[in-house]
Design a protein around this motif. Structure first.
Motif, short mmCIF file in Angstrom:
data_model
loop_
_atom_site.label_atom_id
_atom_site.label_comp_id
_atom_site.label_asym_id
_atom_site.label_seq_id
_atom_site.Cartn_x
_atom_site.Cartn_y
_atom_site.Cartn_z
N TRP A 90 -28.05 54.77 -10.94
CA TRP A 90 -27.58 55.45 -9.50
C TRP A 90 -28.83 55.34 -8.39
CZ3 TRP A 90 -22.91 52.90 -9.77
CH2 TRP A 90 -22.19 52.75 -10.51
N CYS A 91 -30.15 54.85 -9.21
CA CYS A 91 -31.37 55.56 -8.06
C CYS A 91 -31.41 55.56 -6.25
CB CYS A 91 -32.53 55.15 -8.47
SG CYS A 91 -33.35 53.40 -8.48
N SER A 93 -32.67 52.34 -5.65
CA SER A 93 -33.20 51.61 -4.83
C SER A 93 -32.58 49.90 -4.68
CB SER A 93 -34.31 51.86 -5.91
OG SER A 93 -34.37 51.11 -7.36
N THR A 94 -31.92 50.00 -5.78
CA THR A 94 -30.66 49.21 -5.59
C THR A 94 -29.86 49.00 -5.38
OG1 THR A 94 -31.00 46.59 -7.21
CG2 THR A 94 -30.68 48.81 -8.12
N ASN A 95 -28.55 48.26 -5.03
CA ASN A 95 -27.16 47.88 -4.70
C ASN A 95 -26.75 47.89 -6.38
OD1 ASN A 95 -26.78 45.24 -6.24
ND2 ASN A 95 -27.61 44.42 -3.84
N SER A 96 -24.92 48.12 -6.25
CA SER A 96 -24.44 48.26 -7.55
C SER A 96 -23.74 47.22 -8.11
CB SER A 96 -23.63 49.55 -7.49
OG SER A 96 -22.91 49.46 -6.18
N THR A 97 -24.37 46.45 -7.52
CA THR A 97 -23.77 44.99 -8.03
C THR A 97 -24.30 43.84 -9.41
OG1 THR A 97 -22.95 44.49 -6.01
CG2 THR A 97 -21.94 42.78 -7.79
N THR A 98 -23.92 43.75 -10.10
CA THR A 98 -25.06 43.00 -11.52
C THR A 98 -24.84 41.61 -10.97
OG1 THR A 98 -22.52 42.34 -12.14
CG2 THR A 98 -22.58 44.42 -13.02
N GLU A 99 -25.35 40.76 -11.53
CA GLU A 99 -25.60 39.44 -11.25
C GLU A 99 -24.52 38.40 -11.16
OE1 GLU A 99 -29.29 37.35 -13.07
OE2 GLU A 99 -30.37 38.93 -12.71
N MET A 323 -35.80 52.00 -15.33
CA MET A 323 -35.10 50.48 -14.48
C MET A 323 -34.71 48.83 -15.39
SD MET A 323 -34.79 51.76 -11.52
CE MET A 323 -34.66 50.55 -10.54
N LYS A 327 -30.75 47.62 -16.06
CA LYS A 327 -30.93 46.58 -15.76
C LYS A 327 -29.71 46.56 -16.51
CE LYS A 327 -31.71 42.53 -13.34
NZ LYS A 327 -30.39 42.08 -11.27
N ARG A 330 -26.48 47.43 -16.38
CA ARG A 330 -25.30 47.08 -15.42
C ARG A 330 -25.00 45.46 -16.20
NH1 ARG A 330 -27.14 48.23 -9.80
NH2 ARG A 330 -28.32 50.20 -10.16
#
Length: 338
Positions: A90-91, A93-99, A323, A327, A330
């Motif tokens: 939840w930092c 630096s990226t969004n909360s959507t998986t690939e 990180m 990932k 996620r």
């Protein structure tokens, strides 16, 4: 075990030396155990009620932290990993959507029931036999709140045994396991410790909790590891033959005829170029994309998973390996939640 891992034991020895009645100690331990389980039970109940109220989820991932490091044979830093993984998830630096397009901010996709208070239990003198049972019971409490499925944040790899045991027992039969690791973790009792992180899969196979165990990324294996693998019928895919095995591993279909599939990811399955913050650095491993390709293409009903062996004390300053772990969480979440 290292001295830090024996703090609870030493505390109990001091109590015994002071002639504290064992009945008094046991009552206190039981209160701590019940309080620990109550916290997990009530948090799981709350999250389960929320997911059911929202509707539309056949399976929903729920994080459970197990900050245990004392069964590590080298360094005990994995005990500090769960909060670092959550922070990385939840930092911002990226969004909360998986690939694959699933949104982690949706509680039907991902919830969190907190941590098993491992150090508090050990400080109360709870030994590993009881601690493993508490971990198993905590996992079952999560699974009782349909449709929650456990994704466990380690911790060292010893936690996989009580987690897999709980999943198998709760579902009523053996499961298939896809295990990513540099090591097979199948010693009978490494350094005399039956709960060693290097022995977790021996306990799983002895207990009959897995029908198939596939181990991917193996590159540090000795004679005992191969003999134990043959004894239990383990499918061991070593890095020295990965180029030959890649096509098969990237098209796996698991779980037919059993209760589901469990995925265990030891971060040292990857080359240290991708995941340096681990206790056992072993060059020549998988790339991060190798792992994701296998996960994304896997055809299976994934009923639980763990991500283990992050050692924040060896990670880079910017938390690169945390990180990587985040990932993986996620993408495992996307695999579990339906």
């Amino acid at each position: 075990m290292k001295s830090a891992g024996r703090l609870g034991v030493n505390y109990m020895q001091k109590l015994h030396a002071s002639n504290v009645p064992i009945e008094l100690v046991e009552k206190g331990q039981n209160r701590v155990i019940e309080a620990s389980l109550t916290l997990i039970r009530e948090r799981a109940k709350l999250k389960g009620e929320l997911v059911r109220a929202l509707g539309g989820a056949a399976a929903s991932t729920s994080l459970l932290g197990v900050p245990l490091g004392h069964n590590s044979s080298f360094l005990q830093g994995p005990a500090f990993a769960p909060p670092r993984i959550r922070e990385a998830i939840w930092c911002g630096s990226t969004n909360s959507t998986t690939e694959e397009g699933k949104e982690l901010n949706d509680p039907r996709i991902l919830t969190d029931v907190g941590d098993v208070p491992v150090q508090e239990l050990r400080d109360a003198g709870v030994d590993d036999d009881r601690l493993m049972s508490i971990i198993s019971e905590s996992v079952k409490l999560v699974m009782e709140e349909d449709p929650l499925c456990p994704l466990v944040l380690g911790g060292d790899h010893s936690i996989s045994y009580p987690v897999v045991r709980a999943v198998s027992e709760k579902l009523g039969g053996p499961i298939d396991i896809l295990h990513f690791d540099a090591h097979p973790d199948i010693y009978h009792a490494f350094e005399g410790n039956k709960y060693s992180h290097a022995s977790s899969f021996a306990r799983i196979m002895e207990g009959g909790y897995a029908r198939r165990l596939l181990q991917v990324g193996i590159r540090s294996i000795n004679k005992e590891g191969r003999e134990q693998g043959k004894r239990f019928g383990v499918e061991q895919y070593e890095m020295r033959t990965f180029s030959r095995d890649r096509q098969f591993l990237e098209n796996l279909k698991l779980g037919e005829g059993v209760k589901g599939v469990y995925i265990s990811v030891d971060l040292d399955c990857m080359d240290p170029a991708f995941a340096p913050g681990v206790s056992h650095i072993e060059p020549g491993g998988l790339s991060f994309r190798d792992v994701l390709n296998i996960l994304h293409n896997l055809q299976a009903d994934v009923v639980g998973a763990d991500v283990v062996e992050l050692n924040p004390q060896r990670d880079t300053v910017d938390g690169m390996t945390a990180m990587v772990a985040a990932k993986l969480v996620r993408e495992l979440t996307a695999k579990i939640s339906k």
